[in-house]
Design a protein around this motif. Structure first.
Motif, PDB file in Angstrom:
ATOM      1  N   CYS A  25       0.845  -1.211   0.000  1.00  0.00           N
ATOM      2  CA  CYS A  25       0.000   0.000   0.000  1.00  0.00           C
ATOM      3  C   CYS A  25       0.875   1.254   0.000  1.00  0.00           C
ATOM      4  CB  CYS A  25      -0.910   0.014   1.225  1.00  0.00           C
ATOM      5  SG  CYS A  25      -2.189  -1.250   1.202  1.00  0.00           S
ATOM      6  N   GLN A  26       1.946   1.209   0.785  1.00  0.00           N
ATOM      7  CA  GLN A  26       2.861   2.354   0.785  1.00  0.00           C
ATOM      8  C   GLN A  26       3.475   2.535  -0.597  1.00  0.00           C
ATOM      9  OE1 GLN A  26       2.999   4.454   3.010  1.00  0.00           O
ATOM     10  NE2 GLN A  26       2.454   3.504   4.969  1.00  0.00           N
ATOM     11  N   GLY A  27       3.704   1.426  -1.280  1.00  0.00           N
ATOM     12  CA  GLY A  27       4.231   1.494  -2.639  1.00  0.00           C
ATOM     13  C   GLY A  27       3.298   2.287  -3.545  1.00  0.00           C
ATOM     14  N   VAL A  28       2.003   2.048  -3.394  1.00  0.00           N
ATOM     15  CA  VAL A  28       1.014   2.785  -4.204  1.00  0.00           C
ATOM     16  C   VAL A  28       1.129   4.279  -3.915  1.00  0.00           C
ATOM     17  CG1 VAL A  28      -1.444   3.107  -4.660  1.00  0.00           C
ATOM     18  CG2 VAL A  28      -0.555   0.811  -4.188  1.00  0.00           C
ATOM     19  N   THR A  29       1.155   4.608  -2.636  1.00  0.00           N
ATOM     20  CA  THR A  29       1.260   6.016  -2.236  1.00  0.00           C
ATOM     21  C   THR A  29       2.525   6.649  -2.817  1.00  0.00           C
ATOM     22  OG1 THR A  29       0.130   5.428  -0.198  1.00  0.00           O
ATOM     23  CG2 THR A  29       1.262   7.539  -0.219  1.00  0.00           C
ATOM     24  N   GLN A  30       3.636   5.912  -2.735  1.00  0.00           N
ATOM     25  CA  GLN A  30       4.905   6.431  -3.250  1.00  0.00           C
ATOM     26  C   GLN A  30       4.848   6.641  -4.770  1.00  0.00           C
ATOM     27  OE1 GLN A  30       7.745   7.468  -1.915  1.00  0.00           O
ATOM     28  NE2 GLN A  30       7.124   7.133   0.210  1.00  0.00           N
ATOM     29  N   ILE A  31       4.229   5.712  -5.463  1.00  0.00           N
ATOM     30  CA  ILE A  31       4.139   5.839  -6.934  1.00  0.00           C
ATOM     31  C   ILE A  31       3.333   7.078  -7.297  1.00  0.00           C
ATOM     32  CG2 ILE A  31       3.136   4.814  -9.013  1.00  0.00           C
ATOM     33  CD1 ILE A  31       3.767   2.030  -7.690  1.00  0.00           C
ATOM     34  N   LEU A  32       2.200   7.262  -6.603  1.00  0.00           N
ATOM     35  CA  LEU A  32       1.334   8.395  -6.944  1.00  0.00           C
ATOM     36  C   LEU A  32       1.971   9.727  -6.552  1.00  0.00           C
ATOM     37  CD1 LEU A  32      -2.141   6.915  -5.965  1.00  0.00           C
ATOM     38  CD2 LEU A  32      -1.193   7.204  -8.257  1.00  0.00           C
ATOM     39  N   ALA A  33       2.922   9.692  -5.622  1.00  0.00           N
ATOM     40  CA  ALA A  33       3.577  10.932  -5.208  1.00  0.00           C
ATOM     41  C   ALA A  33       4.623  11.376  -6.225  1.00  0.00           C
ATOM     42  CB  ALA A  33       4.215  10.753  -3.835  1.00  0.00           C
ATOM     43  N   ARG A  34       5.061  10.465  -7.110  1.00  0.00           N
ATOM     44  CA  ARG A  34       5.990  10.842  -8.177  1.00  0.00           C
ATOM     45  C   ARG A  34       5.184  11.559  -9.258  1.00  0.00           C
ATOM     46  NH1 ARG A  34       8.549   8.428  -4.562  1.00  0.00           N
ATOM     47  NH2 ARG A  34      10.529   7.395  -4.825  1.00  0.00           N
ATOM     48  N   SER A  35       5.843  12.368 -10.067  1.00  0.00           N
ATOM     49  CA  SER A  35       5.047  13.096 -11.066  1.00  0.00           C
ATOM     50  C   SER A  35       4.846  12.263 -12.328  1.00  0.00           C
ATOM     51  CB  SER A  35       5.655  14.454 -11.381  1.00  0.00           C
ATOM     52  OG  SER A  35       7.011  14.319 -11.658  1.00  0.00           O
ATOM     53  N   ILE A  36       4.326  11.078 -12.136  1.00  0.00           N
ATOM     54  CA  ILE A  36       3.951  10.237 -13.275  1.00  0.00           C
ATOM     55  C   ILE A  36       2.522   9.770 -13.052  1.00  0.00           C
ATOM     56  CG2 ILE A  36       6.196   9.336 -14.013  1.00  0.00           C
ATOM     57  CD1 ILE A  36       5.659   6.963 -12.118  1.00  0.00           C
ATOM     58  N   LEU A  37       1.847   9.436 -14.136  1.00  0.00           N
ATOM     59  CA  LEU A  37       0.508   8.884 -14.028  1.00  0.00           C
ATOM     60  C   LEU A  37       0.526   7.512 -14.697  1.00  0.00           C
ATOM     61  CD1 LEU A  37      -2.418   9.278 -13.148  1.00  0.00           C
ATOM     62  CD2 LEU A  37      -2.863  10.332 -15.360  1.00  0.00           C
ATOM     63  N   PRO A  38       0.693   6.447 -13.895  1.00  0.00           N
ATOM     64  CA  PRO A  38       0.728   5.118 -14.508  1.00  0.00           C
ATOM     65  C   PRO A  38      -0.612   4.799 -15.162  1.00  0.00           C
ATOM     66  CG  PRO A  38       1.373   5.039 -12.174  1.00  0.00           C
ATOM     67  CD  PRO A  38       0.780   6.389 -12.432  1.00  0.00           C
ATOM     68  N   ALA A  39      -0.593   3.894 -16.130  1.00  0.00           N
ATOM     69  CA  ALA A  39      -1.842   3.453 -16.759  1.00  0.00           C
ATOM     70  C   ALA A  39      -2.615   2.560 -15.809  1.00  0.00           C
ATOM     71  CB  ALA A  39      -1.531   2.709 -18.055  1.00  0.00           C
ATOM     72  N   ALA A  40      -1.902   1.802 -14.975  1.00  0.00           N
ATOM     73  CA  ALA A  40      -2.561   0.883 -14.049  1.00  0.00           C
ATOM     74  C   ALA A  40      -1.663   0.632 -12.851  1.00  0.00           C
ATOM     75  CB  ALA A  40      -2.871  -0.441 -14.751  1.00  0.00           C
ATOM     76  N   ARG A  52      -6.938   7.142  -1.605  1.00  0.00           N
ATOM     77  CA  ARG A  52      -5.803   6.231  -1.749  1.00  0.00           C
ATOM     78  C   ARG A  52      -4.834   6.248  -0.581  1.00  0.00           C
ATOM     79  NH1 ARG A  52      -5.555   8.113  -7.923  1.00  0.00           N
ATOM     80  NH2 ARG A  52      -6.288  10.003  -6.901  1.00  0.00           N
ATOM     81  N   THR A  53      -4.761   7.397   0.124  1.00  0.00           N
ATOM     82  CA  THR A  53      -3.859   7.444   1.280  1.00  0.00           C
ATOM     83  C   THR A  53      -4.373   6.576   2.427  1.00  0.00           C
ATOM     84  OG1 THR A  53      -5.006   9.456   1.952  1.00  0.00           O
ATOM     85  CG2 THR A  53      -2.890   9.730   0.843  1.00  0.00           C
ATOM     86  N   LYS A  54      -5.633   6.154   2.348  1.00  0.00           N
ATOM     87  CA  LYS A  54      -6.194   5.330   3.430  1.00  0.00           C
ATOM     88  C   LYS A  54      -5.959   3.833   3.193  1.00  0.00           C
ATOM     89  CE  LYS A  54      -8.234   8.987   5.246  1.00  0.00           C
ATOM     90  NZ  LYS A  54      -7.608   9.653   6.406  1.00  0.00           N
ATOM     91  N   PRO A  90      -2.724  15.750  -0.573  1.00  0.00           N
ATOM     92  CA  PRO A  90      -1.924  15.596  -1.791  1.00  0.00           C
ATOM     93  C   PRO A  90      -1.785  14.144  -2.236  1.00  0.00           C
ATOM     94  CG  PRO A  90      -0.865  17.123  -0.266  1.00  0.00           C
ATOM     95  CD  PRO A  90      -2.028  16.531   0.458  1.00  0.00           C
ATOM     96  N   GLY A  91      -1.633  13.223  -1.282  1.00  0.00           N
ATOM     97  CA  GLY A  91      -1.438  11.820  -1.633  1.00  0.00           C
ATOM     98  C   GLY A  91      -2.646  11.194  -2.318  1.00  0.00           C
ATOM     99  N   ASP A  92      -3.826  11.781  -2.120  1.00  0.00           N
ATOM    100  CA  ASP A  92      -5.036  11.264  -2.777  1.00  0.00           C
ATOM    101  C   ASP A  92      -5.241  11.875  -4.152  1.00  0.00           C
ATOM    102  OD1 ASP A  92      -5.745   9.613  -0.688  1.00  0.00           O
ATOM    103  OD2 ASP A  92      -6.864  11.187   0.338  1.00  0.00           O
ATOM    104  N   LEU A  93      -4.515  12.925  -4.478  1.00  0.00           N
ATOM    105  CA  LEU A  93      -4.711  13.676  -5.723  1.00  0.00           C
ATOM    106  C   LEU A  93      -6.171  14.095  -5.885  1.00  0.00           C
ATOM    107  CD1 LEU A  93      -2.297  11.282  -6.772  1.00  0.00           C
ATOM    108  CD2 LEU A  93      -2.118  13.230  -8.290  1.00  0.00           C
TER     109      LEU A  93
END
Lengths: 497, 372
Positions: free
Chosen positions: A254-269, A366-368, B54-57
């Protein structure tokens, strides 16, 4: 012809939402004989069992008849006949729905199976008119030669239809980047619940007036029947990279998800698969998932090939920041396809772990994710049930799958309690009851936990503008007021597979 | 001017007053039909950013928040709400009510793609909400879609929740001088058909500040990472005989702002919006000076008020309608003689009228502004 006695199997909430039909059934059956040739109507009980339910099998009831219209005019005529006889009706695609939206007790089912033509593909302007019975994946395959695809990709895309996708506002793994169905529907030709035909939206931008298309998509078949759909087509990505990240704990994933979304990329999935699911998948599909991992993330970046390395590196870096055990790129298309096959067929193989299972579809900020997944693990332990998690983590769209054996004494009560607790957690973190499966009849009882009575009343009023007599897929999507619906009520689960 | 400071105060005023016109910063009061009598209700004091994790965008704001202020808050976290409508001081509520957008919509969509939840005050003062604070949601009907572009006629928007995105690492505008609008169109359509992924494709006749007037220009917006920009520049340079000018950083920023604010430059004229499928647009455009959002199939004409405007616009509309498009008036000076004769919409249809009638039978909310 004499029929055997038949009793529908309906949870108490479904029984309340779908009372027996009082209209002129014999009259409508006579109408059907006049209106359609025999090969385009099904009225015999033995043949109607295939239409008892959708992919949510806990609520089952035989329709009065199933018909196969081949044109908008036929749909309109059939709907008008239903109105004249006061018989409820609904449209049905492939029957892959997961919330009982296609249960048609003593009603007329209008199958879209013969409305399955791709009518017009406008390659330069990237749009296509299709009939509602076109299978999602067939559309993408048909336009692939033009380097285009229809972006929303539900896991059932090999079978589910565009009409059903419109009704449910379907999602899929790649909606994180590409959006859900509503973002890809430009216009609709609709047979309204009174049988009149109307057009919503159009092939051009910013049409003045209210966005009827926007409110129709996701109305679960309660606003009318779409008979032609104008979809947006999206260029195929030039390149794709798929990353498998392996974690020792679910919380790390779950932390991995948070870390990915915090980077300035938008993954497709960004998909998460937990250990129970991984093991089930490996047993039957051999996708190449590690059996000892607590969870894996399947992450995909796509787009122009120029920065895919950079994006993949950012994903890998994000996973490392989340204590990943191992992270690697799929080495070729074959490995990529295998990993995705494992993901998309996960629900099917989970069905082999226990005789019964029920999938929740709550969606949370997602942070939850770490705290909610931890809480779901406690719910699992506390209620002595088995819960597998395989879901669209990037969107926060959970799919906790509660596995059980209904023959085991007390199992259903425990599963029901666990389900209530899961949804209470989803509500408590500001989440939504359903991310993509819909409310149908199975989740009606929980709507009051997510919306106030005034909100629901407003939704009913809008529905009644489209569907004033309430004959078009009655009892679905929004609970009827004045009926105190208890989740489950009796012995049966509110929801289930 | 009524100036409520909370949703409750908005609701109380709605209950009390016979007719109200909700106003944000007032940047688009000249959009839409001439309003019927009613008191102005300023939303300016509902200016709070309610939550931003921010983490939720995801971000939730009150309707009176100015988009520029929201973008500043998001910038602190390297995020943005990817929409660039005209007028820096425009509020979120006004942008929603008018379905306002800008050049980058080609890549990021419009409000209907970004709005995920809403709170509105209905004509009887009841507050209702739809959607939520999650990015993917099929819980209940998507009623918030109905409020986008509804000019506040179905409810006064008090709060909105949006999906936001990480900011692109680089942003550039590639400018091609062209000999005519037709040439600019054809160049931009070839970019649209290529493997490139521009975020904006704009054809300009009357150039914004900094560009020579009286010439035609084709502008290609590119955003993303450095390698993606380099790829675009490399391919764009081989596309066309005349070498393009590339603007990055601050100079690109001011050109983006000028593009965004094109509609704001001519409040004394009647602005007509023409829509067609991207490849049809150039075939139906009248010869008048214009700018066009080529990738999305939209073009605007700025015209001096004149008695024959309704007839001329009707002709353009007929031509556009043959190909599924339309021509309508978007804004006009307020007041203006003959303003009520201009074609402000497409007449709506029975369903739209029924929704309006069900929702606001007494026509209390923004009466007169919208044709349905």
């Amino acid at each position: 012809m004499k029929s055997r006695a038949y009793e529908p199997v309906l949870t108490p909430q479904a029984e309340q939402a779908l009372p027996p039909v009082t209209g002129d059934k014999a009259g409508l059956l006579a109408d059907l004989e006049r209106l359609l040739p025999p090969d385009r109507r099904v009225t015999h009980q033995d043949d109607l069992f295939a239409y008892e339910c959708d992919a949510q099998t806990l609520d089952r009831a035989l329709p009065l008849a199933v018909v196969f219209p081949e044109s908008t005019a036929e749909v309109s005529t059939l709907v008008k006949a239903c109105n004249a006889r006061s018989i409820p009706f609904l449209a049905r695609g492939a029957g892959t729905g997961l919330s009982g939206g296609a249960v048609a007790r003593e009603s007329l089912v209008l199958s879209t199976a013969r409305l399955n033509r791709i009518l017009e593909v406008d390659v330069p302007n990237r749009q296509a008119w299709v009939e509602p019975g076109v299978v999602n994946m067939h559309l993408s395959k048909a336009v692939a030669k033009h380097n285009l695809h229809y972006a929303p990709d539900p896991s059932s895309q090999y079978a589910c239809t565009i009409g059903g996708n419109v009704a449910e506002n379907s999602g899929g793994p790649h909606t994180l980047k590409y959006g859900v169905t509503t973002n890809h529907i430009l216009a609709l030709e609709v047979v309204l619940p009174d049988g009149t035909v109307t057009m919503m939206g159009g092939p051009v931008a910013d049409l003045p007036g209210y966005d009827l298309t926007g409110v129709f998509v996701g109305s679960e078949g309660t606003f009318g029947i779409a008979t032609r759909v104008l979809v947006r087509l999206t260029p195929l990505p030039e390149g794709v990279k798929t990353i498998l990240a392996i974690f020792n704990t679910v919380v790390d994933a779950c932390q991995g998800v948070t870390q990915i979304l915090a980077r300035s990329i938008l993954p497709a999935a960004v998909e998460m698969i937990d250990q129970k699911t991984l093991r089930a998948v490996e047993k039957y599909i051999h996708a190449g998932f590690p059996l000892d991992a607590a969870a894996v993330l399947l992450v995909e970046v796509d787009g122009l090939r120029d920065d895919l390395e950079e994006q993949a590196a950012a994903v890998i870096d994000a996973c490392r920041a989340a204590n990943v055990r191992d992270v690697r790129l799929a080495k070729d298309d074959a490995e990529r396809m295998k990993l995705w096959k494992g993901r998309k067929q996960a629900f099917g193989v989970l069905g082999r772990l226990a005789p019964n299972y029920y999938t929740h579809d709550g969606v949370i900020p997602r942070t939850k994710l770490p705290e909610v997944l931890a809480e779901i693990a406690r719910i699992e332990e506390r209620n002595r049930v088995m819960i597998a998690n395989v879901f669209h983590a990037g969107d926060g769209n959970l799919h906790p799958v509660v596995l059980y054996d209904e023959r085991e004494p007390g199992a259903i009560e425990r599963v029901r309690k666990a389900s209530d607790e899961i949804l209470a957690v989803v509500a408590s973190v500001g989440g939504g009851l359903s991310g993509e499966h819909g409310i149908g009849i199975e989740k009606l009882a929980y709507m009051k936990d997510f919306f106030g009575e005034a909100d629901l009343a407003e939704m009913r009023k809008i529905r009644d503008v489209f569907n004033p007599r309430g004959l078009c897929n009655p009892g679905k999507a929004i609970p009827t007021p004045g009926r105190c619906i208890e989740p489950g009520g009796g012995k049966k689960l509110p929801v289930g597979h | 001017m009524l100036t409520p400071a909370s949703e409750e105060e908005v609701a109380a005023l709605v209950r009390e007053k016979p007719a109200l016109h909700a106003v944000g910063s007032g940047t688009k009061v000249h959009h839409g039909q001439t309003p019927d009598p009613g008191e102005d209700l300023s939303m300016a004091k509902l200016d709070r950013i309610v939550s931003h994790e921010p983490g939720d965008l995801v971000v939730t704001v009150q309707a009176g928040v100015r988009l520029a202020d929201l973008q500043e808050e998001l910038l602190d976290h390297n995020q943005w709400l990817p929409i660039d409508p005209p007028y820096a001081q425009a509020t979120v509520g006004g942008i929603l009510a008018t379905n306002s957008s800008g050049p980058r919509r080609l890549a990021y969509g419009t409000m209907r793609d970004l709005l995920i939840g809403i709170r509105v005050v209905g004509p009887d003062g009841t507050v209702t909400r739809s959607g939520g604070k999650v990015v993917k949601n099929v819980t209940g009907y998507d009623l918030h879609k109905l409020h986008i572009g509804a000019f506040g006629t179905l409810g006064i928007i008090t709060e909105a929740t949006f999906k936001v995105r990480p900011r692109p690492q680089v942003s550039a505008v590639v400018l091609f001088p062209c000999t005519s609008m037709v040439e600019a169109h054809s160049l931009l359509l070839s970019v649209l058909a290529s493997s490139l992924r521009p975020v904006a494709l704009e054809a300009l006749y009357r150039g914004p500040a900094g560009l020579a007037r009286g010439k035609s220009w084709a502008l290609v917006g590119v955003e993303g990472t450095r390698p993606v920009l380099e790829r675009h520049l490399k391919e764009l340079r081989t596309l066309y005989a005349a070498q393009p000018q590339v603007l990055e950083g601050e100079t690109a920023g001011s050109l983006w702002d000028a593009l965004r604010d094109l509609p704001a430059t001519a409040r004394e004229s009647v602005r007509v919006r023409i829509a067609a499928k991207p490849h049809d647009l150039v075939h139906i455009l009248p010869a008048e000076p214009t700018w066009a959002r080529v990738g999305t199939g939209l073009a605007w004409l700025e015209l001096a008020p004149a008695a024959d405007l309704p007839d001329r616009i009707a002709q353009w509309h007929a031509r556009a309608a043959e190909r599924g498009g339309y021509a309508v008036v978007e804004s006009a000076p307020l007041p203006m003689p003959g303003r009520e004769k201009l074609p402000w919409g497409l007449g709506g249809n029975a369903l739209m009228r029924s929704i309006r009638e069900m929702r606001d039978p007494a026509r209390k909310l923004n009466p007169g502004r919208m044709v349905v």
